[in-house]
Design a protein around this motif. Structure first.
Motif, PDB file in Angstrom:
ATOM      1  N   THR A   1       0.867  -1.182   0.000  1.00 20.18           N
ATOM      2  CA  THR A   1       0.000   0.000   0.000  1.00 20.18           C
ATOM      3  C   THR A   1       0.900   1.227   0.000  1.00 20.18           C
ATOM      4  O   THR A   1       1.845   1.305   0.785  1.00 20.18           O
TER       5      THR A   1
ATOM      6  N   SER B   1       1.059   5.534  -0.088  1.00 22.15           N
ATOM      7  CA  SER B   1       0.357   6.803   0.126  1.00 22.15           C
ATOM      8  C   SER B   1       0.548   7.709  -1.084  1.00 22.15           C
ATOM      9  O   SER B   1       1.639   7.747  -1.675  1.00 22.15           O
ATOM     10  N   GLU B   2      -0.479   8.462  -1.429  1.00 22.20           N
ATOM     11  CA  GLU B   2      -0.386   9.416  -2.553  1.00 22.20           C
ATOM     12  C   GLU B   2       0.628  10.520  -2.277  1.00 22.20           C
ATOM     13  O   GLU B   2       1.165  11.115  -3.196  1.00 22.20           O
ATOM     14  N   SER B   3       0.897  10.778  -1.013  1.00 15.98           N
ATOM     15  CA  SER B   3       1.825  11.851  -0.657  1.00 15.98           C
ATOM     16  C   SER B   3       3.288  11.395  -0.681  1.00 15.98           C
ATOM     17  O   SER B   3       4.191  12.181  -0.398  1.00 15.98           O
ATOM     18  N   GLU B   4       3.530  10.152  -1.039  1.00 16.51           N
ATOM     19  CA  GLU B   4       4.908   9.645  -1.112  1.00 16.51           C
ATOM     20  C   GLU B   4       5.670  10.428  -2.183  1.00 16.51           C
ATOM     21  O   GLU B   4       5.209  10.599  -3.300  1.00 16.51           O
TER      22      GLU B   4
END
Length: 111
Positions: A96, A98-101
């Motif tokens: 999984t 995160s979009e903020s990665e």
């Protein structure tokens, strides 16, 4: 059956006395063969990489009377080759993210 070396000896005598015949005086595990007429050494079986090296004694003899000979030691070094395909620990992986990665950040590692 692969040829690995060509021995070459010369005898300045003329005629039959100058003919050179080759043989193996030392042949570890009988893994090597030599062509008696041209000195080509070939493999009779697979070499063991764990052995590291093999020492072969090559004998060159003339056809004179008395018969004269000379020998040389050939050292054959065996090196491992990349003959194993890579293997993953598992058949599939799920992660999984995160979009903020941040872009180009490492988020998963396999071995």
């Amino acid at each position: 059956g692969h040829s690995i070396f060509q021995a070459k000896a010369v005898d300045p005598d003329e005629g039959v006395n100058g003919m050179v015949l080759y043989s193996l005086k030392q042949n570890p595990k009988n893994l090597f063969a030599i062509n008696g007429k041209n000195g080509t050494i070939s493999l009779l079986g697979p070499l063991d990489v764990q052995a590291g090296s093999y020492q072969i004694e090559i004998l060159a003899s003339d056809m004179g009377v008395p018969q004269l000979s000379s020998s040389v030691i050939l050292t054959v070094y065996v090196h491992d080759v990349n003959d194993n395909s890579p293997v993953f620990d598992q058949l599939s992986y799920e992660v999984t993210l995160s979009e903020s990665e941040p872009v180009n950040s490492r988020f998963f590692k396999v071995q």
